[in-house]
Design a protein around this motif. Structure first.
Motif, PDB file in Angstrom:
ATOM      1  N   ILE A 128      34.924  44.425  26.975  1.00  9.62           N
ATOM      2  CA  ILE A 128      33.512  43.854  25.681  1.00  9.62           C
ATOM      3  C   ILE A 128      32.866  42.892  27.017  1.00  9.62           C
ATOM      4  O   ILE A 128      31.642  42.234  27.171  1.00  9.62           O
ATOM      5  CB  ILE A 128      34.145  43.398  24.886  1.00  9.62           C
ATOM      6  CG1 ILE A 128      35.091  44.261  23.766  1.00  9.62           C
ATOM      7  CG2 ILE A 128      32.923  42.194  24.256  1.00  9.62           C
ATOM      8  CD1 ILE A 128      35.564  43.337  22.841  1.00  9.62           C
ATOM      9  N   TYR A 129      33.840  41.785  27.805  1.00  9.76           N
ATOM     10  CA  TYR A 129      33.710  40.694  28.530  1.00  9.76           C
ATOM     11  C   TYR A 129      34.628  41.146  30.295  1.00  9.76           C
ATOM     12  O   TYR A 129      35.396  40.161  29.915  1.00  9.76           O
ATOM     13  CB  TYR A 129      33.566  39.660  28.019  1.00  9.76           C
ATOM     14  CG  TYR A 129      32.968  38.516  28.696  1.00  9.76           C
ATOM     15  CD1 TYR A 129      32.293  38.508  29.421  1.00  9.76           C
ATOM     16  CD2 TYR A 129      34.046  37.163  29.959  1.00  9.76           C
ATOM     17  CE1 TYR A 129      31.524  37.309  30.310  1.00  9.76           C
ATOM     18  CE2 TYR A 129      33.623  36.671  30.709  1.00  9.76           C
ATOM     19  CZ  TYR A 129      32.152  36.682  30.818  1.00  9.76           C
ATOM     20  OH  TYR A 129      31.278  35.622  31.825  1.00  9.76           O
ATOM     21  N   PRO A 130      34.310  41.907  31.423  1.00  6.42           N
ATOM     22  CA  PRO A 130      34.666  42.474  31.678  1.00  6.42           C
ATOM     23  C   PRO A 130      34.717  40.554  33.128  1.00  6.42           C
ATOM     24  O   PRO A 130      33.929  40.445  33.413  1.00  6.42           O
ATOM     25  CB  PRO A 130      34.206  43.681  32.950  1.00  6.42           C
ATOM     26  CG  PRO A 130      33.516  44.111  32.099  1.00  6.42           C
ATOM     27  CD  PRO A 130      33.061  43.042  30.387  1.00  6.42           C
ATOM     28  N   THR A 131      36.232  40.386  33.229  1.00  2.00           N
ATOM     29  CA  THR A 131      35.809  39.374  34.385  1.00  2.00           C
ATOM     30  C   THR A 131      36.976  39.607  35.586  1.00  2.00           C
ATOM     31  O   THR A 131      37.423  38.758  36.770  1.00  2.00           O
ATOM     32  CB  THR A 131      37.320  38.581  33.782  1.00  2.00           C
ATOM     33  OG1 THR A 131      38.394  38.548  32.582  1.00  2.00           O
ATOM     34  CG2 THR A 131      35.947  37.605  32.619  1.00  2.00           C
ATOM     35  N   GLY A 132      37.742  40.904  35.557  1.00  2.00           N
ATOM     36  CA  GLY A 132      38.491  40.909  36.889  1.00  2.00           C
ATOM     37  C   GLY A 132      39.606  40.822  37.324  1.00  2.00           C
ATOM     38  O   GLY A 132      40.063  39.950  36.350  1.00  2.00           O
ATOM     39  N   PRO A 133      40.685  41.422  37.315  1.00  2.00           N
ATOM     40  CA  PRO A 133      42.417  41.139  37.614  1.00  2.00           C
ATOM     41  C   PRO A 133      42.526  39.388  37.925  1.00  2.00           C
ATOM     42  O   PRO A 133      43.487  39.363  37.207  1.00  2.00           O
ATOM     43  CB  PRO A 133      42.866  42.146  38.108  1.00  2.00           C
ATOM     44  CG  PRO A 133      41.824  42.735  39.458  1.00  2.00           C
ATOM     45  CD  PRO A 133      40.023  42.490  38.719  1.00  2.00           C
ATOM     46  N   GLY A 134      41.541  39.274  38.764  1.00  2.00           N
ATOM     47  CA  GLY A 134      42.428  37.789  39.497  1.00  2.00           C
ATOM     48  C   GLY A 134      41.665  36.678  37.885  1.00  2.00           C
ATOM     49  O   GLY A 134      42.912  35.812  38.015  1.00  2.00           O
ATOM     50  N   PHE A 135      41.204  36.792  37.332  1.00  2.00           N
ATOM     51  CA  PHE A 135      41.294  36.262  36.533  1.00  2.00           C
ATOM     52  C   PHE A 135      41.282  35.580  35.475  1.00  2.00           C
ATOM     53  O   PHE A 135      42.045  35.335  35.145  1.00  2.00           O
ATOM     54  CB  PHE A 135      39.411  35.788  36.303  1.00  2.00           C
ATOM     55  CG  PHE A 135      38.849  34.812  35.125  1.00  2.00           C
ATOM     56  CD1 PHE A 135      38.767  33.721  35.439  1.00  2.00           C
ATOM     57  CD2 PHE A 135      38.380  35.722  33.883  1.00  2.00           C
ATOM     58  CE1 PHE A 135      38.047  32.619  34.147  1.00  2.00           C
ATOM     59  CE2 PHE A 135      38.716  34.501  32.723  1.00  2.00           C
ATOM     60  CZ  PHE A 135      38.322  32.938  33.264  1.00  2.00           C
ATOM     61  N   VAL A 136      41.719  37.281  34.950  1.00  2.00           N
ATOM     62  CA  VAL A 136      42.622  37.500  33.984  1.00  2.00           C
ATOM     63  C   VAL A 136      44.600  37.079  34.484  1.00  2.00           C
ATOM     64  O   VAL A 136      45.189  36.610  32.820  1.00  2.00           O
ATOM     65  CB  VAL A 136      43.014  38.787  33.438  1.00  2.00           C
ATOM     66  CG1 VAL A 136      44.176  39.520  32.963  1.00  2.00           C
ATOM     67  CG2 VAL A 136      41.734  39.715  33.192  1.00  2.00           C
ATOM     68  N   GLY A 137      44.576  37.295  35.233  1.00  2.00           N
ATOM     69  CA  GLY A 137      45.753  36.886  35.915  1.00  2.00           C
ATOM     70  C   GLY A 137      46.516  35.621  35.769  1.00  2.00           C
ATOM     71  O   GLY A 137      47.300  35.357  35.725  1.00  2.00           O
ATOM     72  N   ALA A 138      45.034  34.700  36.404  1.00  2.02           N
ATOM     73  CA  ALA A 138      44.979  33.017  36.172  1.00  2.02           C
ATOM     74  C   ALA A 138      45.316  32.681  34.625  1.00  2.02           C
ATOM     75  O   ALA A 138      45.905  31.942  34.329  1.00  2.02           O
ATOM     76  CB  ALA A 138      44.109  32.627  36.453  1.00  2.02           C
ATOM     77  N   CYS A 139      44.024  33.014  33.849  1.00  6.35           N
ATOM     78  CA  CYS A 139      44.049  33.518  32.273  1.00  6.35           C
ATOM     79  C   CYS A 139      45.894  33.179  32.053  1.00  6.35           C
ATOM     80  O   CYS A 139      46.586  32.783  30.986  1.00  6.35           O
ATOM     81  CB  CYS A 139      43.720  33.448  31.345  1.00  6.35           C
ATOM     82  SG  CYS A 139      41.599  32.918  31.689  1.00  6.35           S
TER      83      CYS A 139
END
Length: 254
Positions: free
Chosen positions: A222-233
């Motif tokens: 729905i809103y791809p942000t990338g693995p780096g941002f997902v990992g940080a969140c």
């Protein structure tokens, strides 16, 4: 020491630690993009997969706990909290159930399982639960802001009403109107900051849910942000969850 003993004894504590480690691996893997780091990246990816599988094992039976939480929430007197929390816990129960099916598929207990379909299904339940949690946070914030505004009004001496300018002078583009709008916005932001500063459980829950919601949004496309941002969140929300376990007074109630 007492806080650590209480933390270590809770059933979800180890799962939170593995969650933090999993998203730390996700964040680390996103930084290893050079060709010479391919072997390290592969090792980190395998470690992340093992962490995810371990978490699924630790979450076996969490559906029952979520259903019990929904049974307790249905008796709340506030209708908004009752609706948000009950449906949120029910969605969490479905999310954990799908997660248990995925664990059975990954371990080979269920052969020929469409893991992608069940993963997407579990993230949809997770996303809806987070939306309801954020709605609950916004509702709690609204109530506290109203209470704080009434408290401030009661402490201030009454002042004579200021007459409004004529219609031809009250254009939305006039400098006076723009200054009034800016002043209102500043007061509202200051009120939000005051309320959140004086209510750490609400602040932590709001930040945690805001971080978590990017995970299903990315996984569902729905809103791809990338693995780096997902990992940080994921790492940030996991640390906040651990903090609420170490210090139970920081957990938002009910």
């Amino acid at each position: 020491m007492d806080s650590w003993v209480r933390f270590n004894g809770q059933s979800q504590a180890k799962e939170r630690v593995f969650r933090a480690a999993q998203y730390a691996c996700t964040l680390l893997g996103s930084t290893l993009q050079h060709d010479e780091a391919a072997e390290v990246r592969r090792t980190v990816s395998q470690l992340e997969a093992h962490m995810s599988l371990t978490r699924k094992l630790l979450r076996l039976g969490n559906s029952v706990e979520a259903l019990e939480a929904a049974k307790r929430a249905i008796h709340l007197s506030d209708s908004v909290l009752r609706l948000c929390l009950t449906i949120s816990h029910l969605n969490r129960a479905m999310y954990f159930a799908c997660d248990n099916v995925l664990w059975a598929g990954k371990t080979g207990l269920i052969s020929k399982l469409d893991q992608h379909k069940w993963s997407q299904r579990s993230f949809r339940y997770y996303l809806f639960a987070l939306i309801l949690n954020l709605t609950r946070d916004a509702y709690e914030l609204h109530l506290l802001m109203e209470r704080e505004a009434r408290s401030r009004t009661s402490k201030q001496p009454s002042s004579p009403s200021i007459p409004l300018p004529p219609d031809h002078l009250s254009s939305s583009s006039s400098p006076a109107t723009q200054a009034m709008n800016f002043g209102w916005l500043y007061r509202q932001l200051h009120l939000v900051g005051t309320v959140l500063y004086s209510n750490p459980p609400l602040l932590l829950d709001l930040v945690k849910n805001s971080c978590d919601i990017f995970i299903p949004l990315d996984r569902l496309g729905i809103y791809p942000t990338g693995p780096g941002f997902v990992g940080a969140c994921g790492l940030a929300s996991s640390v906040l969850s651990i903090l609420t376990m170490v210090h139970p007074w920081l957990k938002l109630k009910p």
